[in-house]
Scaffold this motif. Structure first.
Motif, short mmCIF file in Angstrom:
data_model
loop_
_atom_site.label_atom_id
_atom_site.label_comp_id
_atom_site.label_asym_id
_atom_site.label_seq_id
_atom_site.Cartn_x
_atom_site.Cartn_y
_atom_site.Cartn_z
N LEU A 205 42.70 48.38 43.68
CA LEU A 205 41.61 47.49 44.08
C LEU A 205 40.42 47.63 43.14
O LEU A 205 39.82 46.63 42.72
CB LEU A 205 41.18 47.81 45.51
N THR A 206 40.09 48.88 42.79
CA THR A 206 38.98 49.13 41.86
C THR A 206 39.24 48.47 40.51
O THR A 206 38.36 47.83 39.92
CB THR A 206 38.76 50.64 41.67
N THR A 207 40.48 48.61 40.02
CA THR A 207 40.86 48.00 38.74
C THR A 207 40.74 46.48 38.80
O THR A 207 40.21 45.85 37.89
CB THR A 207 42.30 48.39 38.37
N LEU A 208 41.23 45.91 39.89
CA LEU A 208 41.16 44.45 40.05
C LEU A 208 39.72 43.96 40.13
O LEU A 208 39.37 42.93 39.56
CB LEU A 208 41.93 44.02 41.31
N GLN A 209 38.88 44.72 40.83
CA GLN A 209 37.47 44.32 40.94
C GLN A 209 36.78 44.38 39.57
O GLN A 209 35.98 43.51 39.23
CB GLN A 209 36.75 45.24 41.94
N HIS A 210 37.13 45.43 38.79
CA HIS A 210 36.55 45.55 37.45
C HIS A 210 37.01 44.38 36.57
O HIS A 210 36.20 43.74 35.88
CB HIS A 210 36.98 46.88 36.83
N ASP A 211 38.33 44.09 36.61
CA ASP A 211 38.87 42.98 35.83
C ASP A 211 38.22 41.67 36.24
O ASP A 211 37.92 40.81 35.41
CB ASP A 211 40.40 42.89 36.00
N HIS A 212 38.00 41.51 37.55
CA HIS A 212 37.37 40.28 38.05
C HIS A 212 35.97 40.13 37.48
O HIS A 212 35.57 39.04 37.04
CB HIS A 212 37.32 40.32 39.58
N ALA A 213 35.21 41.24 37.47
CA ALA A 213 33.84 41.17 36.94
C ALA A 213 33.84 40.80 35.46
O ALA A 213 33.03 40.00 35.00
CB ALA A 213 33.14 42.53 37.14
N VAL A 214 34.79 41.39 34.71
CA VAL A 214 34.89 41.08 33.27
C VAL A 214 35.25 39.62 33.07
O VAL A 214 34.65 38.91 32.25
CB VAL A 214 35.95 41.99 32.60
#
Length: 201
Positions: free
Chosen positions: A44-53
């Protein structure tokens, strides 16, 4: 009397063994579920980071970011969206065809401007050595003051280009620099970059 005592002791031993087994099984299940939760949290953390990018890159490209709800939107969300839609600016009754054509021309001119991604790639390709985010942002700000380019957007765009292999990240001490990818760099410039990286490490 002794037979009853023996039977009671045997039953106690069986219950003790069963409870011990169940307790071990319970602890193992807890540990397994904790590991699954940790793995899911990391995803989830990885997906949230990717989403922000991706959102930052989307904005840097001058596109409208689509609104995606992680959970079903409440019933009140639909009327709110309609209200916002009604508040969209409408052309005044006195707007002439000439004014409309002028606005269209300005919009086309804006869409014809190079994207931040292409500006950064071209800038790095023209450099003989790696550049920091601050240096790139300063250059972009001086070259295109009307676009109001922020360092955070430049950094996000650079990281997106690194992820695509179009730009390389070079670490020198505690500082991070960026340079055009191998494919975009002449061999001599790449050798110079590699030598700088070796020296810094």
């Amino acid at each position: 009397m002794s037979e009853n005592t023996s039977t009671s002791t045997e039953l106690t031993s069986q219950y003790t063994a069963q409870v011990t087994t169940d307790l071990e099984h319970n602890l193992k299940e807890q540990e397994r579920i904790h590991q699954e939760i940790a793995a899911l949290q990391e995803q989830l953390t990885t997906l949230q980071h990717d989403h922000a990018v991706l959102v930052s890159m989307h904005q840097a490209l001058g596109l409208t970011v689509p609104t995606v709800e992680a959970a079903p939107a409440p019933a009140a969300a639909a009327p709110a969206k309609k209200a916002r839609a009604r508040k969209a600016p409408q052309p005044k009754k006195g707007t002439t065809a000439k004014a409309s054509a002028s606005a269209t021309t300005k919009a086309e001119a804006k869409s014809a401007e190079p994207t931040l991604v292409s500006l950064i790639r071209d800038h790095l390709a023209a450099q003989s050595e790696p550049r920091s985010t601050a240096e790139i942002a300063d250059t972009m700000g001086q070259t295109h003051p009307d676009r109001g380019i922020k360092a955070t957007v430049v950094r996000t765009t650079l990281e997106g280009l690194v992820a695509k292999g179009l730009v390389q990240r070079v670490k020198q001490g505690s500082s991070v620099y960026y340079t055009a990818s191998d494919a975009a760099q002449p061999a001599e410039e790449q050798a110079s970059t590699d030598a700088q990286t070796d020296t810094a490490s």
